[in-house]
Design a protein around this motif. Structure first.
Motif, PDB file in Angstrom:
ATOM      1  N   GLY A 195      77.495  58.374 110.052  1.00  0.00           N
ATOM      2  CA  GLY A 195      76.842  59.390 110.871  1.00  0.00           C
ATOM      3  C   GLY A 195      77.830  60.404 111.405  1.00  0.00           C
ATOM      4  N   LEU A 203      75.300  58.541 116.408  1.00  0.00           N
ATOM      5  CA  LEU A 203      74.082  57.730 116.387  1.00  0.00           C
ATOM      6  C   LEU A 203      74.056  56.708 117.516  1.00  0.00           C
ATOM      7  CD1 LEU A 203      73.729  57.105 112.540  1.00  0.00           C
ATOM      8  CD2 LEU A 203      72.736  58.933 113.923  1.00  0.00           C
ATOM      9  N   SER A 205      74.707  53.437 117.617  1.00  0.00           N
ATOM     10  CA  SER A 205      73.923  52.261 117.244  1.00  0.00           C
ATOM     11  C   SER A 205      74.283  51.021 118.054  1.00  0.00           C
ATOM     12  CB  SER A 205      74.120  51.962 115.750  1.00  0.00           C
ATOM     13  OG  SER A 205      73.719  53.054 114.966  1.00  0.00           O
ATOM     14  N   ASN A 211      67.798  53.084 117.005  1.00  0.00           N
ATOM     15  CA  ASN A 211      67.703  54.532 116.857  1.00  0.00           C
ATOM     16  C   ASN A 211      66.945  54.876 115.578  1.00  0.00           C
ATOM     17  OD1 ASN A 211      69.688  55.071 114.541  1.00  0.00           O
ATOM     18  ND2 ASN A 211      71.059  54.055 115.989  1.00  0.00           N
TER      19      ASN A 211
END
Length: 514
Positions: A195, A203, A205, A211
């Motif tokens: 990302g 992101l 995560s 997400n």
């Protein structure tokens, strides 16, 4: 009464006649291609009408890698053999020397992948993996600058930050439970890396575990009736599949990724943002090939070509990396002596490079390279390499002529498990990839990232994030099996990749500094 009986007999006769004609036509359609290898006097499997050699695969009684492996083992002394993928005559290449010729030396005869996917059905159909001919060559040239050594060095600090966030996440989780699904954890890490490195997206995560990017990626890889049906129809008849326009991927998933990557492009253009990443490389390609294509007017590129390659980079940089690292940690948990040797190697190289996981440290991490390559060989390498003959090719020292248009499969999965090249293939042994052992194997027997001009474009980026993630975990945790650890791991085949069916559960025990 007599007339009524005559009418009934006539109707029955007509029904039987129609049924017989339709059945005969269907049988002819199902078997019309099955004399190809008999006429060529080539060793081949006996086909099942319509299904060819794929009957058990279509009924989900075995995975595609098991099907190909059975065919491979059926002809142990042959350099090549024939089989039928549904109705399609397909040539399997078993000989490493011939494989090297097809992939490298005589690549000009085999430039294309054998997957003519209509981009309107599957938007990955416009990506580099599925592109063929001049269009593939142009796009490859335009994407390659995004993966140079200089670009990878610039990504190092971003990957390192993601790996630190992963360690913090593991520490938080370890306080709540001993048993962790390392596949899920590393998938978060790999998603964050690709990302930020490829698209400049944070992101997050490790904090936002559900997400949208990860949620829709899971939907993309989730086995479904739609996916199974469209794959089967494509194998039976690509022309019918393309005509019916049945999409393999959910329109909702396609819409999400399309809009997400369009937003990345629009935001950067609006704010004059220029980053040294994959997205910027593709934006440059968009400017030259889509908006102002004067260099290659014979090839028409669209916005979808760019979006499709952005998605390919995201999928290719997250899923295979997370699966490989998950399998690797499982192997290290099952082989404690190898884990200890790797940890000692990591600590030694880290000290040599000033106590940091620098770019120079990663380039010096030879034993970790061996561990990861052995993981790919045993667990998660390519199942097959696909090619189609773009020119007629006379196989050297053979009477076989590969006709233009002939579909070819190179069974990498089986070659990597062949005792002829890898003694005791079920044993996890990184020493197979020492320089001495590698030199003993013939060229064409090591196909973990493909080979030749169409080798994996993201290979070096994947190696970088795997070695950094592995270094962080092994230097800080002892990896151990737990009650939920499967051995062997149950597998599932999705999109031609081998993935763990139930995750990979292990204990990550913090190493207390002495």
């Amino acid at each position: 009464m007599i007339l009524w009986m005559i009418d009934c007999m006539s109707d029955s006769f007509t029904l039987i006649l129609c049924t017989t004609v339709i059945g005969s036509l269907f049988y002819y359609y199902s078997t019309a291609t099955y004399d190809k290898w008999r006429k060529a006097n080539l060793p081949h499997t006996k086909p099942v009408p319509l299904f060819g050699s794929s009957f058990r695969t279509m009924l989900r009684l075995e995975s595609i890698d098991e099907t190909f492996d059975k065919i491979y083992k059926q002809f142990p002394d042959e350099k090549f053999c024939g089989f039928y993928q549904m109705r399609t005559p397909t040539l399997m290449i078993r000989d490493p020397e011939l494989i090297t010729k097809i992939l490298i030396k005589d690549f000009s005869h085999f430039t294309d992948h054998e997957l003519p996917i209509d981009p309107s059905i599957n938007f990955l159909g416009s990506s580099l993996f599925f592109a063929n001919g001049q269009k593939w060559k142009i796009m490859r040239q335009n994407m390659s600058p995004g993966f140079t050594s200089g670009k990878l060095k610039l990504m190092h600090s971003q990957i390192k930050k993601c790996s630190k966030e992963m360690i913090n996440y593991i520490n938080r989780k370890s306080k709540m439970t001993d048993e962790l699904d390392v596949c899920d954890i590393i998938n978060k890490y790999a998603s964050d890396v690709i990302g930020t490195c490829a698209f400049g997206l944070k992101l997050g995560s490790m904090t936002d575990e559900d997400n949208d990017f990860r949620r829709y990626t899971k939907l993309l890889f989730k086995p479904s009736f739609r996916l199974i049906f469209t794959n089967a129809l494509f194998l039976i008849s690509p022309k019918i599949s393309n005509f019916l326009k049945i999409k393999a991927i959910s329109p909702e998933v396609m819409k999400y990724f399309t809009s997400s990557f369009q937003n990345v492009i629009e935001y950067r253009e609006k704010n004059n943002i220029d980053r040294n990443d994959v997205a910027q490389t593709l934006m440059k390609a968009r400017k030259e090939l889509v908006l102002n294509n004067t260099s290659f007017p014979e090839e028409k590129f669209t916005e979808m070509d760019i979006i499709s390659n952005l998605l390919l980079m995201y999928i290719g940089g997250s899923e295979p990396v997370s699966d490989t690292l998950g399998f690797c940690l499982h192997e290290l948990a099952m082989n404690k002596h190898i884990q200890d040797k790797l940890r000692e190697h990591i600590m030694e190289k880290r000290e040599k490079h000033g106590g940091e996981f620098t770019h120079g440290y990663l380039m010096d991490l030879h034993y970790a390279d061996m561990v990861l390559l052995e993981t790919l060989r045993k667990n998660n390498g390519s199942i097959t390499l696909l090619r189609i003959a773009t020119e007629t090719y006379h196989v050297p020292n053979s009477s076989l002529v590969i006709e233009k248009g002939q579909k070819i499969i190179i069974p990498a999965y089986s070659i990597h498990r062949d005792p002829k090249y890898y003694i005791n293939p079920d044993v996890f042994d990184p020493e197979r990839y020492s320089p001495e052992e590698k030199s003993k194997r013939p060229s064409g027997s090591d196909l973990l990232f493909g080979d030749g001009p169409r080798f994996c474009i993201g290979k070096r980026l994947a190696e970088l994030q795997m070695k950094l993630g592995l270094s962080e975990i092994i230097s800080k945790f002892e990896v151990l099996p737990c009650e939920k650890t499967e051995n062997p791991i149950q597998l599932v085949n999705v999109f031609g990749a081998i993935k763990p069916k139930n995750g990979i559960w292990l204990i990550l025990k913090p190493i207390v500094a002495q």
